[in-house]
Enzyme design. Structure first.
Site, PDB file in Angstrom:
ATOM      1  N   SER A 592     -49.411 113.988  53.434  1.00 48.65           N
ATOM      2  CA  SER A 592     -49.146 114.414  52.058  1.00 48.65           C
ATOM      3  C   SER A 592     -49.453 115.912  51.912  1.00 48.65           C
ATOM      4  O   SER A 592     -48.810 116.724  52.568  1.00 48.65           O
ATOM      5  CB  SER A 592     -49.963 113.561  51.084  1.00 48.65           C
ATOM      6  OG  SER A 592     -49.512 113.744  49.755  1.00 48.65           O
ATOM      7  N   ASP A 667     -40.571 106.516  49.488  1.00 50.28           N
ATOM      8  CA  ASP A 667     -41.707 107.250  48.917  1.00 50.28           C
ATOM      9  C   ASP A 667     -41.321 107.763  47.534  1.00 50.28           C
ATOM     10  O   ASP A 667     -40.534 108.710  47.415  1.00 50.28           O
ATOM     11  CB  ASP A 667     -42.077 108.403  49.852  1.00 50.28           C
ATOM     12  CG  ASP A 667     -43.389 109.076  49.489  1.00 50.28           C
ATOM     13  OD1 ASP A 667     -43.810 108.978  48.321  1.00 50.28           O
ATOM     14  OD2 ASP A 667     -43.995 109.707  50.371  1.00 50.28           O
ATOM     15  N   HIS A 699     -45.422 105.989  50.038  1.00 51.36           N
ATOM     16  CA  HIS A 699     -46.184 107.166  50.460  1.00 51.36           C
ATOM     17  C   HIS A 699     -47.254 106.834  51.503  1.00 51.36           C
ATOM     18  O   HIS A 699     -47.537 107.636  52.386  1.00 51.36           O
ATOM     19  CB  HIS A 699     -46.823 107.806  49.229  1.00 51.36           C
ATOM     20  CG  HIS A 699     -47.364 109.180  49.467  1.00 51.36           C
ATOM     21  ND1 HIS A 699     -46.599 110.201  49.972  1.00 51.36           N
ATOM     22  CD2 HIS A 699     -48.602 109.706  49.264  1.00 51.36           C
ATOM     23  CE1 HIS A 699     -47.335 111.301  50.075  1.00 51.36           C
ATOM     24  NE2 HIS A 699     -48.552 111.025  49.667  1.00 51.36           N
TER      25      HIS A 699
END
Length: 736
Positions: A592, A667, A699
């Site tokens: 991320s 995601d 995610h």
């Protein structure tokens, strides 16, 4: 004979110890819960302050058990799914205020990160009757204060059910998918302000305050869902990217007696704003609401008369960068309130009167209050968690409302967190460190003394004694004028005369922390696995991370990815000077924000890093949502250079090392668009790289029996193949 037996025992013990130290962590073990810690699930302190409840589940049964704080023995099973017709299992529960009724959650399915929907039942503990709230799956069912009603969200509208009559009343009628939402937050509020339930009963249950989101003008984002059918489907939802239109949010108060909802209109004109929190005070006719400007550097606290809907501005905070929203607002009996703020440069507790005049700053010092647990009206003490024992540690304290008689309630250095009994007589302390897996103890809330252990995870300690586990070493490293927190994991057979490849791990997002004195997570076990293969793993929290004061955290304002990347590159350069680090084989990875960082580090630090792995990375902040991105960057129109100069997608021409991109196509947070656009940019720059897309994975890329194992096997293979030689093959060759 006895001497011989003793000698044989010693030989056996040493042989066993040596062989035990040779045992390596298999990747399959990590994600098959082989190293899972025991936990207390859904802990709830009962109203009497003497007991607590826990959800205990088996393969085909779930039940709520009641335990006595003093003895820690189970005194009753409140309800078991075995005695309930039509319910095989329930996954969560919630009591009414009088604890005579309990909500049971069944067949719950996830929507986004925090939101879900399911079938909910009300179990009456007195009559032992069970009632289904709705034939449809609902969201966020909530008891009225007197336990006679349950309000909930369904199809973007709010309803409540009268549990005595069974009658259901609809409060709002204009809810429509991707247009109007009542009582449930939109995607960006849920993700960035971290709440889903946008309605709340007042103290008497006569009114319900709620937020209404008009997201009709918010741009839509669509994702293909490949599934198992012949044709894929599409998930289409409103997602405001940086600089785009947000939902128009408004605050309303519904009166049950008149069956009418009215909008709150304040005297201050807000052009483009958020309402990140609202909460009823102890007065049933006074509602509090926090309004924040779009830049999120101005926060106003209003007290609103629920009868005439007139508001009084009682507190206004401003910051040169941004203000973090919390849920720590607590109203006392006189409607004075407790508030946390970074006003003095560190996050601390403040006490204001009901008009917003500061009574006193309760805590102060060059450390952070990290959790606020509550206020005991009988002893006038506040209970909180802080970094007073160092920024990588957490301890629990109490202090008088006037800021005096502060007492440390936990003794062990590491990560302590507390769950207090309703009357603040006891607390269950959850403690761990890098050396100690999670331990639960019952403690005296006045003295902090341990009364009894609850769970110690000794079995896990015993199990791990058979494995080749390295110590996680904590230190600080001087980088760009700052002492940065760092941990290092070296192979257990580390030899300073040899050289080792270095893999750096980080996240680096604003206010985050990865260098913490707490027990292992899944990634820690993977790092141990890599150390067993001959790598050194290091992690540094650079500028912009949390718990070292506001100035340290907010230095990255308007320049996300600049100072954080500089710190990671400088750290790698400094570590490369160590005689046992192979300066030509230094890699970095992250997920991320960490994937954004590892991509940037490889590109901007191409003379330092030889490889990088980026999982679910942001590749341009122009692709990410309004609330998060603009909090730190303002809009792209206001700060184009901040967006573009620090986004990896604009530096692909600098790629020289090995690069692995990984993303889930489903995601909804960091869209796979980030990776697709990065791939296209790399292709057009004629750069070679590796990439992997996990179909329909979100995610966290964690759904599916083998997904996580497959993901980490792929990353492990990539590390072996690119960070110097195939270290596993080399290690096996050395052993032979």
């Amino acid at each position: 004979m006895n001497i011989l037996k003793s000698f044989m025992f010693i030989v056996f013990f040493v042989t066993t110890l040596v062989s035990a130290q040779q045992k390596e962590i298999a990747l399959e073990e990590i994600w098959n819960d082989a190293f899972k810690t025991e936990k207390l699930t859904a802990l709830h302190s009962m109203k009497n302050g003497k007991q607590y409840s826990v959800l205990n589940s088996g393969k085909h049964n779930s039940q709520i058990d009641i335990y006595d704080y003093k003895t820690l023995t189970k005194v009753a099973t409140l309800v078991s799914s075995e005695q309930l017709e039509g319910i095989e299992m329930f996954s969560d529960y919630k009591f009414s205020d009088d604890e005579k009724k309990v909500l049971l959650a069944t067949d719950v399915e996830s929507i986004y990160r925090h939101s879900n929907q399911g079938y909910y039942y009300v179990y009456d503990t007195v009559s032992e009757k069970l009632m289904l709230i709705s034939e449809a799956k609902i969201q966020e069912p909530t008891f009225s204060p007197d336990g006679t009603k349950v309000a909930y969200g369904l199809n973007n509208n709010i309803y409540y059910k009268d549990l005595d009559s069974g009658k259901t009343t609809q409060l709002t009628y204009d809810g429509e998918k991707n247009k109007i939402i009542n009582g449930i937050t939109d995607w960006v509020y849920e993700e960035e302000f971290a709440f889903v339930k946008a309605f709340e009963w007042n103290a008497t249950g006569s009114k319900i305050a709620f937020l209404r989101f008009n997201e009709e003008d918010v741009p839509e984002f669509s994702m293909d869902i490949y599934g198992q059918e012949l044709y894929p489907t599409q998930q289409v939802f409103k997602y405001p990217k940086a600089g785009e239109v947000n939902s128009e949010v408004s605050l309303h108060v519904y009166d049950l007696a008149s069956d009418e909802a009215k909008e709150v209109v304040l005297t201050k004109a807000y052009a483009d704003y958020y309402i990140p929190r609202f909460k009823w005070t102890n007065d049933a006719n006074v509602l509090s609401a926090q309004f924040m400007n779009r830049h999120q550097n101005e926060l106003d606290l209003w007290l609103i008369n629920a009868e005439n809907l007139k508001g009084n501005l009682v507190l206004a905070e401003t910051d040169t960068a941004y203000i973090d929203v919390t849920s720590n607002l607590t109203f006392l009996k006189d409607n004075s309130f407790i508030w946390t703020s970074e006003t003095d440069g560190y996050n601390h507790i403040y006490h204001y009167d009901k008009s917003g005049t500061l009574i006193n700053q309760v805590t102060s010092g060059n450390w952070e209050v990290t959790s606020y647990y509550g206020y005991d009206t009988d002893t006038e003490r506040i209970f909180y968690q802080s970094t007073e024992d160092g920024s990588i540690n957490r301890s629990v304290y109490s202090v008088k409302l006037n800021g005096k008689q502060k007492k440390r309630l936990t003794n062990d250095v590491g990560t302590n967190s507390a769950a207090f009994s309703t009357d603040f007589t006891y607390f269950i302390n959850t403690y761990s460190s890098t050396e100690t897996p999670t331990v639960y103890t019952l403690n005296n809330a006045k003295t902090g003394d341990v009364i009894k252990p609850i769970i110690d995870n000794d079995k896990l300690v015993q199990k791990l004694s058979d494995y080749d586990i390295s110590t996680k070493e904590f230190s600080t490293i001087k980088i760009n004028g700052y002492d940065l927190n760092m941990w290092t994991i070296k192979p257990s057979n580390f030899d300073a005369s040899k050289t080792y490849p270095l893999l750096m791990f980080q996240y680096s997002g604003p206010g985050s922390q990865k260098v913490a004195n707490s027990w292992n997570g899944d990634k820690d076990y993977w790092h141990q696995h890599l150390a067993q293969q001959g790598y050194i793993i290091a992690c540094v929290d650079g500028r912009g991370t949390g718990f070292k004061g506001a100035a340290f955290k907010k230095v990255t304002q308007n320049e996300l990815g600049k100072y954080e990347v500089e710190d990671q590159i400088a750290t790698a350069k400094q570590l490369a000077k160590l005689p046992y680090i192979d300066e030509h084989n230094i890699g970095i990875w992250g997920w991320s924000y960490g994937g954004f960082m590892s991509s940037n580090a490889l590109l901007k630090g191409n003379d330092t890093f030889s490889m990088a792995i980026a999982v679910a990375p942001v590749t341009s902040w122009r692709f990410y949502d309004t609330i998060y991105t603009e909090r730190y960057m303002k809009t792209p129109e206001e700060n184009p250079s901040g967006y573009d100069e620090n986004s990896p997608i604009n530096h692909v021409d600098k790629l020289e090392g090995a690069f692995l991109l990984i993303h889930g196509s489903g995601d909804d947070n960091v869209h796979v668009q980030n990776t697709m656009r990065m791939v296209e940019a790399l292709v057009q720059a004629d750069k070679q790289f590796e990439w992997m897309i996990y179909p329909d994975k979100k995610h966290s890329i964690n759904t599916g029996e083998n997904t996580k194992t497959h993901l980490y096997k792929k990353m492990t293979r990539f590390i072996h193949d690119t960070l110097g030689k195939d270290r596993k093959s080399q290690k096996e060759s050395e052993n032979n």
